[in-house]
Design a protein around this motif. Structure first.
Motif, PDB file in Angstrom:
ATOM      1  N   ARG A  25      -5.460   3.464  -5.891  1.00  0.00           N
ATOM      2  CA  ARG A  25      -4.558   2.363  -6.245  1.00  0.00           C
ATOM      3  C   ARG A  25      -5.172   1.531  -7.372  1.00  0.00           C
ATOM      4  NH1 ARG A  25      -0.616   3.613  -2.414  1.00  0.00           N
ATOM      5  NH2 ARG A  25      -0.737   2.432  -0.479  1.00  0.00           N
ATOM      6  N   TYR A  52      -8.739   0.025  -5.110  1.00  0.00           N
ATOM      7  CA  TYR A  52      -9.147   0.703  -3.863  1.00  0.00           C
ATOM      8  C   TYR A  52      -8.639   2.128  -3.832  1.00  0.00           C
ATOM      9  CZ  TYR A  52      -4.494  -0.499  -1.822  1.00  0.00           C
ATOM     10  OH  TYR A  52      -3.156  -0.647  -1.549  1.00  0.00           O
ATOM     11  N   PHE A  54      -8.277   5.645  -0.848  1.00  0.00           N
ATOM     12  CA  PHE A  54      -8.454   6.053   0.545  1.00  0.00           C
ATOM     13  C   PHE A  54      -8.258   7.547   0.719  1.00  0.00           C
ATOM     14  CE2 PHE A  54      -3.859   6.121   1.250  1.00  0.00           C
ATOM     15  CZ  PHE A  54      -3.393   5.096   0.429  1.00  0.00           C
ATOM     16  N   LYS A  86      -3.125  -3.603  -0.583  1.00  0.00           N
ATOM     17  CA  LYS A  86      -1.787  -4.206  -0.573  1.00  0.00           C
ATOM     18  C   LYS A  86      -1.535  -4.904   0.762  1.00  0.00           C
ATOM     19  CE  LYS A  86       0.882  -1.061  -3.486  1.00  0.00           C
ATOM     20  NZ  LYS A  86       2.104  -0.225  -3.472  1.00  0.00           N
ATOM     21  N   GLU A  97      -4.184  -0.530  15.360  1.00  0.00           N
ATOM     22  CA  GLU A  97      -5.067   0.270  14.508  1.00  0.00           C
ATOM     23  C   GLU A  97      -6.503  -0.210  14.710  1.00  0.00           C
ATOM     24  OE1 GLU A  97      -3.527   0.655  10.584  1.00  0.00           O
ATOM     25  OE2 GLU A  97      -5.284   1.695   9.789  1.00  0.00           O
ATOM     26  N   HIS A 136      -1.939  -6.150   8.122  1.00  0.00           N
ATOM     27  CA  HIS A 136      -3.385  -6.137   7.898  1.00  0.00           C
ATOM     28  C   HIS A 136      -3.708  -5.763   6.457  1.00  0.00           C
ATOM     29  CE1 HIS A 136      -1.711  -2.653   9.935  1.00  0.00           C
ATOM     30  NE2 HIS A 136      -2.537  -1.870   9.272  1.00  0.00           N
ATOM     31  N   TYR A 152      -5.138   5.295  13.543  1.00  0.00           N
ATOM     32  CA  TYR A 152      -3.895   4.724  14.095  1.00  0.00           C
ATOM     33  C   TYR A 152      -2.935   5.828  14.501  1.00  0.00           C
ATOM     34  CZ  TYR A 152      -2.023   5.347   9.306  1.00  0.00           C
ATOM     35  OH  TYR A 152      -1.636   5.853   8.086  1.00  0.00           O
TER      36      TYR A 152
END
Ligand SMILES: O=P(O)(O)OC[C@H]1O[C@](O)(CO)[C@@H](O)[C@@H]1O
Ligand SMILES: [Fe+2]
Length: 190
Positions: A25, A52, A54, A86, A97, A136, A152
């Motif tokens: 991102r 970031y 992932f 975000k 989670e 979150h 999650y």
């Protein structure tokens, strides 16, 4: 037929996996999410930094499966606001989670539709529980990447719309070289 047993590798220090490709991102994908639009525009114009990334496994979207991976928030700021994800609610609001911090430092900022909020500290070895109903967002307040491992329910889904339009009630910003939690000045207006 369910899934079969498997294992995956994630580096303890930088979170990288040899087995998967990261989703990246860039700051340009987060316009409107930081309070300082001018600082954001300048950063995007001068190279569009990676905020970031992932590594997330792809799993069947079933309540009987779990999704896991690592999240890496790079160090940096947009204006006075630290680099962050975000942030999202889960589409199935009632799904929780768990995040486990492998490396770096920062906060998990959480809030529910009822207006309750909390910021839990991330430091290596620290696990954070995100309860059902809580949006979150991971925030890196340090000078090295903030690396977390997350798990999650695989059918939880991501609802970005609410956060994109309203933001979080709180911001985590640098003030006198310290990370402090302040009210989001734009929150009420929208
Ligand atoms: O989905 P966001 O808010 O961009 O944050 C990314 C992180 O959160 C997750 O969606 C897990 O909650 C991961 O895919 C990723 O690590
Ligand atoms: Fe999530």
């Amino acid at each position: 037929m369910g899934t079969v047993p498997f294992s995956a590798h994630f580096d303890l220090l930088n979170g990288a996996s040899q087995d998967y490709e990261p989703t990246k991102r860039l700051l340009s994908k987060m316009s409107g999410m930081y309070e300082d639009a001018e600082a954001l525009a300048e950063l995007v114009a001068s190279g569009d930094p990676l905020v970031y990334e992932f590594y997330e496994l792809s799993m069947p979207e079933s309540p009987n499966e779990l999704l896991f991976g690592t999240s890496i928030v790079h160090p940096g700021k947009v204006g006075r606001e630290y680099y962050m994800t975000k942030g999202h609610f889960h589409t199935i609001l009632d799904t929780p989670e768990v995040y486990y911090c492998l490396s770096g430092e920062g906060y998990m900022l959480m809030e529910n539709p009822e207006g309750e909020w909390q910021a839990e500290r991330f430091a290596p070895g620290q696990a954070v529980y995100v309860p059902p109903r809580y949006a979150h967002r991971s925030i890196n307040t340090g000078s090295v990447p903030l690396v977390t491992f997350f798990v999650y329910r695989a059918d939880s889904g991501h609802d970005y719309g609410t956060i994109e339009s309203k933001g979080f009630r709180k911001l985590i910003v640098e003030q006198d070289s310290e990370a402090v939690i302040v009210d989001n000045p734009k929150w009420e207006e929208r």
